[in-house]
Design a protein around this motif. Structure first.
Motif, PDB file in Angstrom:
ATOM      1  N   LEU A  83      22.531  79.788  21.994  1.00 21.76           N
ATOM      2  CA  LEU A  83      23.159  78.475  22.012  1.00 21.76           C
ATOM      3  C   LEU A  83      24.660  78.616  21.744  1.00 21.76           C
ATOM      4  CD1 LEU A  83      23.030  75.452  22.244  1.00 21.76           C
ATOM      5  CD2 LEU A  83      22.281  75.354  19.842  1.00 21.76           C
ATOM      6  N   ARG A  84      25.019  79.524  20.879  1.00 14.50           N
ATOM      7  CA  ARG A  84      26.438  79.769  20.588  1.00 14.50           C
ATOM      8  C   ARG A  84      27.183  80.189  21.859  1.00 14.50           C
ATOM      9  NH1 ARG A  84      28.945  83.686  15.911  1.00 14.50           N
ATOM     10  NH2 ARG A  84      31.069  83.555  16.647  1.00 14.50           N
ATOM     11  N   ASP A  85      26.596  81.115  22.633  1.00  9.47           N
ATOM     12  CA  ASP A  85      27.221  81.563  23.883  1.00  9.47           C
ATOM     13  C   ASP A  85      27.378  80.404  24.866  1.00  9.47           C
ATOM     14  OD1 ASP A  85      27.267  84.155  22.909  1.00  9.47           O
ATOM     15  OD2 ASP A  85      25.533  84.815  24.092  1.00  9.47           O
ATOM     16  N   LEU A  86      26.335  79.601  24.999  1.00 14.24           N
ATOM     17  CA  LEU A  86      26.385  78.472  25.931  1.00 14.24           C
ATOM     18  C   LEU A  86      27.447  77.471  25.507  1.00 14.24           C
ATOM     19  CD1 LEU A  86      25.194  76.981  28.402  1.00 14.24           C
ATOM     20  CD2 LEU A  86      23.632  75.858  26.814  1.00 14.24           C
ATOM     21  N   LYS A  87      27.442  77.090  24.248  1.00 14.69           N
ATOM     22  CA  LYS A  87      28.418  76.108  23.766  1.00 14.69           C
ATOM     23  C   LYS A  87      29.850  76.633  23.897  1.00 14.69           C
ATOM     24  CE  LYS A  87      25.744  73.254  20.609  1.00 14.69           C
ATOM     25  NZ  LYS A  87      25.593  72.808  19.212  1.00 14.69           N
ATOM     26  N   LYS A  88      30.070  77.905  23.612  1.00 16.64           N
ATOM     27  CA  LYS A  88      31.406  78.487  23.733  1.00 16.64           C
ATOM     28  C   LYS A  88      31.878  78.440  25.189  1.00 16.64           C
ATOM     29  CE  LYS A  88      34.171  82.637  22.743  1.00 16.64           C
ATOM     30  NZ  LYS A  88      35.155  82.257  23.714  1.00 16.64           N
ATOM     31  N   ALA A  89      30.985  78.798  26.115  1.00 14.11           N
ATOM     32  CA  ALA A  89      31.351  78.758  27.540  1.00 14.11           C
ATOM     33  C   ALA A  89      31.668  77.333  27.982  1.00 14.11           C
ATOM     34  CB  ALA A  89      30.225  79.354  28.381  1.00 14.11           C
ATOM     35  N   LEU A  90      30.931  76.359  27.480  1.00 14.65           N
ATOM     36  CA  LEU A  90      31.199  74.960  27.810  1.00 14.65           C
ATOM     37  C   LEU A  90      32.577  74.546  27.294  1.00 14.65           C
ATOM     38  CD1 LEU A  90      27.688  73.442  27.031  1.00 14.65           C
ATOM     39  CD2 LEU A  90      28.785  73.490  29.284  1.00 14.65           C
ATOM     40  N   VAL A  91      32.868  74.870  26.040  1.00 14.29           N
ATOM     41  CA  VAL A  91      34.164  74.525  25.449  1.00 14.29           C
ATOM     42  C   VAL A  91      35.298  75.222  26.190  1.00 14.29           C
ATOM     43  CG1 VAL A  91      35.606  74.785  23.381  1.00 14.29           C
ATOM     44  CG2 VAL A  91      33.261  73.955  23.161  1.00 14.29           C
ATOM     45  N   ASP A  92      35.134  76.517  26.450  1.00 11.23           N
ATOM     46  CA  ASP A  92      36.178  77.291  27.139  1.00 11.23           C
ATOM     47  C   ASP A  92      36.491  76.711  28.519  1.00 11.23           C
ATOM     48  OD1 ASP A  92      36.274  78.953  24.941  1.00 11.23           O
ATOM     49  OD2 ASP A  92      35.279  80.649  25.928  1.00 11.23           O
ATOM     50  N   ALA A  93      35.469  76.165  29.183  1.00  5.48           N
ATOM     51  CA  ALA A  93      35.662  75.604  30.528  1.00  5.48           C
ATOM     52  C   ALA A  93      36.009  74.118  30.497  1.00  5.48           C
ATOM     53  CB  ALA A  93      34.402  75.838  31.370  1.00  5.48           C
ATOM     54  N   GLY A  94      36.025  73.527  29.304  1.00  7.59           N
ATOM     55  CA  GLY A  94      36.318  72.100  29.194  1.00  7.59           C
ATOM     56  C   GLY A  94      35.209  71.228  29.742  1.00  7.59           C
TER      57      GLY A  94
ATOM     58  N   VAL B   5      22.034  71.501  34.488  1.00  4.31           N
ATOM     59  CA  VAL B   5      22.845  72.592  33.960  1.00  4.31           C
ATOM     60  C   VAL B   5      22.504  73.836  34.767  1.00  4.31           C
ATOM     61  CG1 VAL B   5      23.356  74.033  31.962  1.00  4.31           C
ATOM     62  CG2 VAL B   5      22.996  71.573  31.662  1.00  4.31           C
ATOM     63  N   VAL B   6      23.515  74.384  35.423  1.00  2.14           N
ATOM     64  CA  VAL B   6      23.361  75.592  36.224  1.00  2.14           C
ATOM     65  C   VAL B   6      24.070  76.717  35.477  1.00  2.14           C
ATOM     66  CG1 VAL B   6      23.815  76.699  38.446  1.00  2.14           C
ATOM     67  CG2 VAL B   6      23.320  74.236  38.356  1.00  2.14           C
ATOM     68  N   VAL B   7      23.303  77.746  35.130  1.00  5.11           N
ATOM     69  CA  VAL B   7      23.858  78.879  34.387  1.00  5.11           C
ATOM     70  C   VAL B   7      24.099  80.030  35.354  1.00  5.11           C
ATOM     71  CG1 VAL B   7      23.476  80.507  32.505  1.00  5.11           C
ATOM     72  CG2 VAL B   7      22.660  78.144  32.290  1.00  5.11           C
ATOM     73  N   HIS B   8      25.369  80.390  35.502  1.00  4.54           N
ATOM     74  CA  HIS B   8      25.767  81.493  36.380  1.00  4.54           C
ATOM     75  C   HIS B   8      25.926  82.746  35.529  1.00  4.54           C
ATOM     76  CE1 HIS B   8      27.850  83.885  39.347  1.00  4.54           C
ATOM     77  NE2 HIS B   8      28.840  84.053  38.497  1.00  4.54           N
ATOM     78  N   THR B   9      25.106  83.753  35.821  1.00  2.00           N
ATOM     79  CA  THR B   9      25.218  85.030  35.115  1.00  2.00           C
ATOM     80  C   THR B   9      25.720  86.145  36.026  1.00  2.00           C
ATOM     81  OG1 THR B   9      22.969  85.753  35.627  1.00  2.00           O
ATOM     82  CG2 THR B   9      23.272  84.432  33.609  1.00  2.00           C
ATOM     83  N   GLY B  10      25.667  85.929  37.325  1.00  2.00           N
ATOM     84  CA  GLY B  10      26.072  86.958  38.274  1.00  2.00           C
ATOM     85  C   GLY B  10      24.920  87.807  38.788  1.00  2.00           C
TER      86      GLY B  10
ATOM     87  N   SER C  37      19.202  88.419  31.755  1.00  2.00           N
ATOM     88  CA  SER C  37      19.240  87.561  30.571  1.00  2.00           C
ATOM     89  C   SER C  37      18.646  86.204  30.895  1.00  2.00           C
ATOM     90  CB  SER C  37      20.688  87.362  30.106  1.00  2.00           C
ATOM     91  OG  SER C  37      21.249  88.574  29.685  1.00  2.00           O
ATOM     92  N   THR C  38      18.003  85.619  29.917  1.00  2.00           N
ATOM     93  CA  THR C  38      17.500  84.259  30.061  1.00  2.00           C
ATOM     94  C   THR C  38      17.810  83.499  28.774  1.00  2.00           C
ATOM     95  OG1 THR C  38      15.639  82.926  30.821  1.00  2.00           O
ATOM     96  CG2 THR C  38      15.128  84.760  29.348  1.00  2.00           C
ATOM     97  N   LEU C  39      17.406  82.268  28.689  1.00  2.00           N
ATOM     98  CA  LEU C  39      17.788  81.396  27.587  1.00  2.00           C
ATOM     99  C   LEU C  39      16.946  81.631  26.333  1.00  2.00           C
ATOM    100  CD1 LEU C  39      18.067  78.083  29.628  1.00  2.00           C
ATOM    101  CD2 LEU C  39      19.866  79.741  29.148  1.00  2.00           C
ATOM    102  N   SER C  40      17.591  81.566  25.181  1.00  2.00           N
ATOM    103  CA  SER C  40      16.855  81.656  23.915  1.00  2.00           C
ATOM    104  C   SER C  40      16.078  80.355  23.697  1.00  2.00           C
ATOM    105  CB  SER C  40      17.826  81.867  22.750  1.00  2.00           C
ATOM    106  OG  SER C  40      18.583  80.681  22.517  1.00  2.00           O
ATOM    107  N   ASN C  41      15.116  80.394  22.815  1.00  2.00           N
ATOM    108  CA  ASN C  41      14.354  79.177  22.488  1.00  2.00           C
ATOM    109  C   ASN C  41      15.279  78.092  21.950  1.00  2.00           C
ATOM    110  OD1 ASN C  41      11.882  80.177  23.314  1.00  2.00           O
ATOM    111  ND2 ASN C  41      11.353  80.959  21.284  1.00  2.00           N
TER     112      ASN C  41
END
Length: 164
Positions: A96-107, A116-121, A138-142
């Motif tokens: 969740l920390r990684d997801l929230k950080k990416a959201l904040v970084d991208a505004g 919600v579309v998660v791009h990992t490459g 990688s996949t999403l944590s609980n």
């Protein structure tokens, strides 16, 4: 609509899957039936696919109960490829920390009703290195999943073979 994202993969009888290659059989042809008809046998978890809630929730919706309008509309595309892409030595859960950080970084904000579309490459390996594509993504944590549910998102998409 600003952008349209096509999440599909092209596949044929040469496309790798750990449970076997898809198998196509022509059943009807123009000379005999006035049309072409073929049958394909493959895993339901092959290429681009959607898991119905029923797949993991005993009384969840089946695919025939999901309305098309639930699958189209506004989406938040979150790029986590730097931390969770195939260039990383090890795959790990998307916290969740990684997801929230990416959201904040991208505004970006996640609102109720968003997709919600998660791009990992990892999608780039589907044809380029399919055995690796299916091996260590990688996949999403609980905790991340719970947060998305609590946020009221209507769907979650990842560019990896499976969300569960």
């Amino acid at each position: 609509m600003k952008n349209l994202y096509d999440l599909s993969h092209v596949f044929d009888e040469n496309t790798y899957h750990p449970f076997g290659f898809p198998h196509f059989v022509n059943r009807e042809m123009f000379p005999s039936h006035g049309c072409r008809h073929a049958v394909v046998t493959m895993s339901l978890h092959f290429a681009t696919h959607m898991d119905a809630p029923w797949h993991m929730i005993e009384d969840g919706k089946r695919l025939d109960q999901v309305e098309l309008r639930e699958l189209a509309g506004e989406a938040v595309v979150v790029d986590l490829s730097a931390k969770h892409g195939p260039g990383r030595k090890e795959s790990k859960e998307i916290s969740l920390r990684d997801l929230k950080k990416a959201l904040v970084d991208a505004g970006l904000d996640v609102r109720k009703g968003d997709a919600v579309v998660v791009h990992t490459g990892w999608a780039g390996l589907f044809h380029a290195d399919p055995s690796r594509y299916y091996a260590r993504y990688s996949t999403l944590s609980n905790e991340t999943c719970r947060w998305l549910v609590d946020a009221g998102v209507r769907l979650v998409a990842l560019d990896v073979p499976d969300i569960d």
